[in-house]
Design an enzyme around this catalytic site. Structure first.
Site, PDB file in Angstrom:
ATOM      1  N   GLU A 126       0.758  -1.032   0.246  1.00 37.29           N
ATOM      2  CA  GLU A 126      -0.069  -0.125   0.135  1.00 37.29           C
ATOM      3  C   GLU A 126       0.824   1.385   0.462  1.00 37.29           C
ATOM      4  O   GLU A 126       2.325   0.632   0.621  1.00 37.29           O
ATOM      5  CB  GLU A 126      -0.908  -0.375   1.228  1.00 37.29           C
ATOM      6  CG  GLU A 126      -1.727   1.130   1.123  1.00 37.29           C
ATOM      7  CD  GLU A 126      -2.937   0.782   2.179  1.00 37.29           C
ATOM      8  OE1 GLU A 126      -2.829   0.176   2.970  1.00 37.29           O
ATOM      9  OE2 GLU A 126      -3.335   1.675   2.196  1.00 37.29           O
ATOM     10  N   GLY A 258       2.754   2.620  10.393  1.00 37.07           N
ATOM     11  CA  GLY A 258       2.858   1.360  11.644  1.00 37.07           C
ATOM     12  C   GLY A 258       2.459   0.085  11.599  1.00 37.07           C
ATOM     13  O   GLY A 258       3.070  -0.696  12.146  1.00 37.07           O
ATOM     14  N   ASN A 262      -2.601  -6.485   5.578  1.00 37.58           N
ATOM     15  CA  ASN A 262      -2.174  -7.290   4.148  1.00 37.58           C
ATOM     16  C   ASN A 262      -3.174  -8.463   4.711  1.00 37.58           C
ATOM     17  O   ASN A 262      -3.264  -9.365   5.733  1.00 37.58           O
ATOM     18  CB  ASN A 262      -1.298  -8.092   4.144  1.00 37.58           C
ATOM     19  CG  ASN A 262      -0.076  -6.673   3.568  1.00 37.58           C
ATOM     20  OD1 ASN A 262       0.113  -6.064   2.982  1.00 37.58           O
ATOM     21  ND2 ASN A 262       0.522  -6.688   4.698  1.00 37.58           N
ATOM     22  N   GLU A 295      -5.764  -3.314  12.512  1.00 41.50           N
ATOM     23  CA  GLU A 295      -5.568  -3.539  11.328  1.00 41.50           C
ATOM     24  C   GLU A 295      -6.647  -4.984  11.437  1.00 41.50           C
ATOM     25  O   GLU A 295      -6.723  -5.055  10.322  1.00 41.50           O
ATOM     26  CB  GLU A 295      -4.086  -4.516  11.293  1.00 41.50           C
ATOM     27  CG  GLU A 295      -2.910  -3.492  11.709  1.00 41.50           C
ATOM     28  CD  GLU A 295      -2.872  -2.073  10.020  1.00 41.50           C
ATOM     29  OE1 GLU A 295      -3.606  -2.321   9.458  1.00 41.50           O
ATOM     30  OE2 GLU A 295      -2.610  -0.374  10.927  1.00 41.50           O
TER      31      GLU A 295
HETATM   32 ZN    ZN Z   1      -5.735   1.828   8.640  1.00 38.18          ZN
END
Ligand code: ZN
Length: 855
Positions: A126, A258, A262, A295
């Site tokens: 990303e 950070g 995925n 995440e």
């Molecule tokens: Zn995010």
């Protein structure tokens, strides 16, 4: 390789990709200098006659074939940024494109695509890193099922999805869920796992692994627990269940961001995974828990439903930040979390909105998308969702979210899609609300009050200052949560939400016996600057009596801020403030974490912002001095009770990172920070010498630095922790953030020449430069030495890691606030960066934006 002519990308130019990707099979033969990537992509044309344009950067093309037939040179155009195959070389129906490329992960210092971190292969794709791995339509609206084979002589070989087969030196993974390329991940290395499992709401057992370097495995327990709590919470709060057999997290030492969501293989900056009481502070524990959850939550808000294009970044980030904020509130204290979030919002996002980098939550153009991973997209994006929820209510919000997951699962969506589910689920017209996504700038909400015959009227006016490219703005929908208190402290009107939609609007409350005291914008119900002329006595009253914890804190904070602004201009400390602090710290019934937040003085940057907002040019040195004087005055007046608190808040027994004990430690350190102003660092030294955890060690060290008594402590700290990278980052950061500003630029230069300053490591760079930039009066040193030092290092970093360099350049975003001499020095530093031959696209865009003063 540099870009000759950086292109501006516009939202208005969006067009769908002319091919559908049916399946992607990748084979990686890993080698540090020459990794081979074989890609087989099954595609179906959607528009007859379209060329096949694939992104690709820093790739050496070995071969390309369609349906087994090698392409000849006239079939395609190969450039620095991609591979385009002529329509004439393409079949009319489904076909398979096979390519082989060579890449060099060892030399990839940008840390985007496939790179190496201390012998381990890892990826960051990303936003646009996948194009550094193979030729591919690297855009989020192209989703496909991936099969991956990894070949390397390393014990652990990971990719997305579920493992299907493996043998010595190879492993295969299949991800059953279609995903865009930015969610691709691969990790290979000599790693060990800290493992556990989770049983989902439908009874499926999921294997959980936290992969780390050998020796770090005993610092993973907290992260694993946080993951399990997050998985449970998302089932309870949003009805979202995990959808693979395995969930892997990998900790990486060299990482620009950070962490990264995925699919099934989250990759984390090691500092957001590894935790132990003697190396990790309470604040870091909370952050680790929050980021692990963030995440994980992306699995639904980001992965199952992704963004159509990068302009929609807030669709996944604003929503997922909002969700992680809710999670932390539920795990810890709701009011404390809200205050912490607003502090962050004001420090980062309001600052961004006030300066040359101001942009909308959904921007309409960019040159480099990496420059838009900002506080506006993330934190303001989350505030916008909080407002939506306030406007439609909890039940309406849940209905809208259920519809969103139902309607858009497996799709790449837009803000229009997002708002449509709210309109459809609640019947509400969100046309005006949408301005929160399109208009930059923080609205100023001015309030006037009228009292007549038992009727109390609030008259609000909203104005949003001009921002780059947006000189004028129409009124927004602003939810204003209001309660009214009687002068004896009773609440006479409990919280209700006023919905402001006009530029000027009145709201009346009748049947009141006496003129009330208003508590406005409770819970910080909208991200605006509230302007109200209140006396110090009124603020002290709200600090004592408001039933809304956020506004209680806000009253105390504004009392301190007003006192400090007056002190910068030469006034004495405000007695009303000193007394109110005394009452608050004696209030043993209040949560220690809340009292700690109330006791902490506003930072220098916050005072500068407050002065700037009222049209005063902030003087960093005067601000620094005033803050020191107020701290000393508070300590002198309340020494006895502060000292009692310092002793009483010691937490006996084994360390726990929970909210309760962490709150006590926070209050203890807030008291110590004041006491150190008058005791020459005596108590801080005693705590530093005996502290049983990193929270108190580092807190005491900061106090010693501010007291000018830290030489021995800093040397001892370094001697003990020189082998621990994450702790050494703190050593760099703390001494710069708390240094005497007069000496800070010289200290920064000295530390930057220290052999332990491994500047290519993003955490180390951020620790030193971020610590220095946090030293407000040091960075804005009147000589310009701070600007000059900082610019030198951005110039050095840019060719190595442009993304990091560009991100760190935001330290300059406040330059237009300061006096003419400082402005000229900052502009000279920026001009020096801009003049650099071969400046990256990332940094080129940032300095061009930064150079424009917005007034
Ligand atoms: Zn995010």
């Amino acid at each position: 390789m540099k870009d000759a002519t950086p292109q501006t990308i516009r939202l208005a130019d969006y067009a769908p990709y002319p091919f559908t990707l049916d399946a992607v099979a990748l084979t990686f033969r890993l080698a540090p200098k020459a990794t081979r990537v074989v890609a087989e992509i099954r595609m179906t044309p959607r528009q007859p006659g379209a060329a096949l344009a694939l992104d690709g950067e820093h790739l050496r093309l070995i071969s390309a074939a369609i349906d087994g037939q090698s392409l000849s040179a006239e079939d395609y155009i190969l450039t620095d940024t991609g591979l385009t195959i002529h329509p004439a070389a393409l079949p009319d129906a489904a076909f398979t494109l096979a390519t082989e490329v060579e890449i060099a992960p060892e030399g990839n210092t940008a840390l985007q695509g496939l790179y190496m971190s201390r012998g381990m292969y890892c990826t960051q794709c990303e936003a646009q890193g996948f194009r550094r791995i193979t030729f591919y339509p690297d855009r989020p609206d192209v989703m496909a099922r991936f099969t991956v084979r990894v070949e390397a002589d390393l014990p652990v070989l990971l990719s997305n999805g579920n493992p299907t087969a493996s043998g010595p030196g190879w492993a295969e993974w299949v991800d059953p869920w279609p995903k865009p390329a930015y969610l691709f991940a691969l990790v290979a290395g000599d790693l060990v796992a800290h493992s556990g499992n989770f049983t989902t709401m439908s009874g499926r057992k999921v294997a959980l692994n936290i992969w780390v370097r050998r020796g770090d495995e005993d610092r993973c327990g907290f992260a694993l627990g946080a993951l399990q709590r997050a998985m449970k919470w998302d089932e309870d709060a949003y009805g979202r269940e995990y959808d693979l057999d395995i969930f892997n997290i990998v900790a990486v030492d060299d990482f620009n961001m950070g962490a990264m969501e995925n699919k099934g293989l989250n990759i984390f900056n090691a500092k957001l995974v590894l935790a132990s009481p003697d190396t990790t502070t309470d604040g870091e524990y909370e952050r680790i828990e929050g980021v692990i959850a963030h995440e994980y939550f992306h699995n639904w808000t980001g992965n199952r439903i992704t963004c159509r294009d990068w302009f929609q970044l807030c669709l996944k980030e604003g929503l997922t930040v909002f969700r992680d904020q809710q999670f932390t509130s539920d795990m810890r204290s709701g009011p404390v979390k809200r205050i912490e979030d607003v502090l962050t919002l004001r420090a980062r996002q309001f600052r961004e909105d006030q300066g040359p980098l101001a942009h909308a939550v959904r921007p309409e153009s960019y040159v480099e998308i990496n420059n838009f991973y900002t506080a506006t997209v993330y934190e303001k994006g989350a505030e916008v969702i909080g407002m939506l929820r306030r406007l439609v209510g909890d039940a309406g919000y849940r209905r809208a979210l259920d519809l969103y997951f139902d309607r858009h699962d497996g799709q790449a969506a837009t803000i229009e899609d997002w708002l449509a589910v709210f309109a459809d689920a609640t019947g509400r017209d969100l046309g005006q609300f949408k301005r929160w996504y399109s208009d930059a700038g923080t609205p100023r909400l001015r309030v006037e009050e009228h009292w007549q015959d038992g009727t109390y009227t609030l008259e609000f006016t909203q104005v949003t200052p001009p921002t780059p490219g947006q000189p004028e703005k129409a009124p927004r929908v602003i939810p204003i949560a209001v309660g009214l208190l009687s002068p004896n402290g009773d609440e006479v009107v409990p919280t209700q939400v006023l919905e402001m939609t006009e530029a000027r609007q009145r709201f009346s409350f009748s049947g009141l016996a006496v003129r009330p005291v208003p508590s406005l914008l409770r819970g910080f119900s909208a991200p605006v600057v509230l302007e109200r002329d209140a006396t110090a006595a009124e603020r002290a009253f709200l600090l004592a009596h408001d039933t809304d914890p956020f506004n209680r804190w806000e009253a105390g904070r504004s009392l301190a801020r007003e006192a400090l602004c007056a002190m910068v201009a030469g006034a004495a400390p405000e007695p009303e403030h000193i007394d109110a602090v005394g009452r608050l710290i004696r209030d043993g019934a209040a949560d220690p974490a809340f009292r700690a937040l109330c006791l902490r003085l506003p930072g220098e940057e916050e005072i500068a912002t407050a002065l700037f907002e009222r049209g005063t040019v902030p003087d960093p040195d005067a601000i620094h001095a005033a803050r020191g004087r107020l701290a000393a005055a508070l300590a002198q007046k309340h020494e006895a009770v502060l000292s009692e608190i310092h002793d009483a808040m010691a937490v006996p027994g084994p360390y726990a990172p929970d909210a309760g004990p962490a709150g006590k430690r926070a209050l203890r350190l807030a008291a110590l920070a004041l006491l150190s102003r008058i005791d020459g660092g005596r108590r801080a030294q005693a705590l530093f010498d005996t502290a049983p955890n990193m929270t108190e060690t580092l807190g005491a060290l900061a106090c010693l630095i501010e007291a000018g008594q830290a030489d021995a402590a800093l040397a001892g700290f370094r001697a003990r922790w020189s082998a621990d990278r994450l702790v050494m980052d703190k050593w760099f950061m703390v001494q710069l953030a708390h240094a005497d500003p007069a000496n800070a630029p010289a200290l920064a230069a000295r530390l930057a020449s220290d052999p332990a300053f491994e500047w290519k490591n993003p955490n180390r760079f951020r620790a030193l430069m971020g610590g220095f930039a946090a030293n407000h009066a040091g960075f804005h040193h009147p000589s310009g030495a701070g600007y000059s030092f900082y610019a030198d290092w951005l110039i050095k970093l840019d060719p190595v890691n442009p993304q990091m360099a560009a991100r760190m350049s935001t330290a300059f975003e406040t330059w237009p606030r300061y006096d003419a001499a400082r402005q000229a020095l900052a502009q000279a530093a920026l001009a020096r960066i801009e003049a650099l031959p071969g400046l990256s696209r990332d940094m080129g865009e940032m300095v061009a934006r930064l150079a424009k003063a917005n007034r």
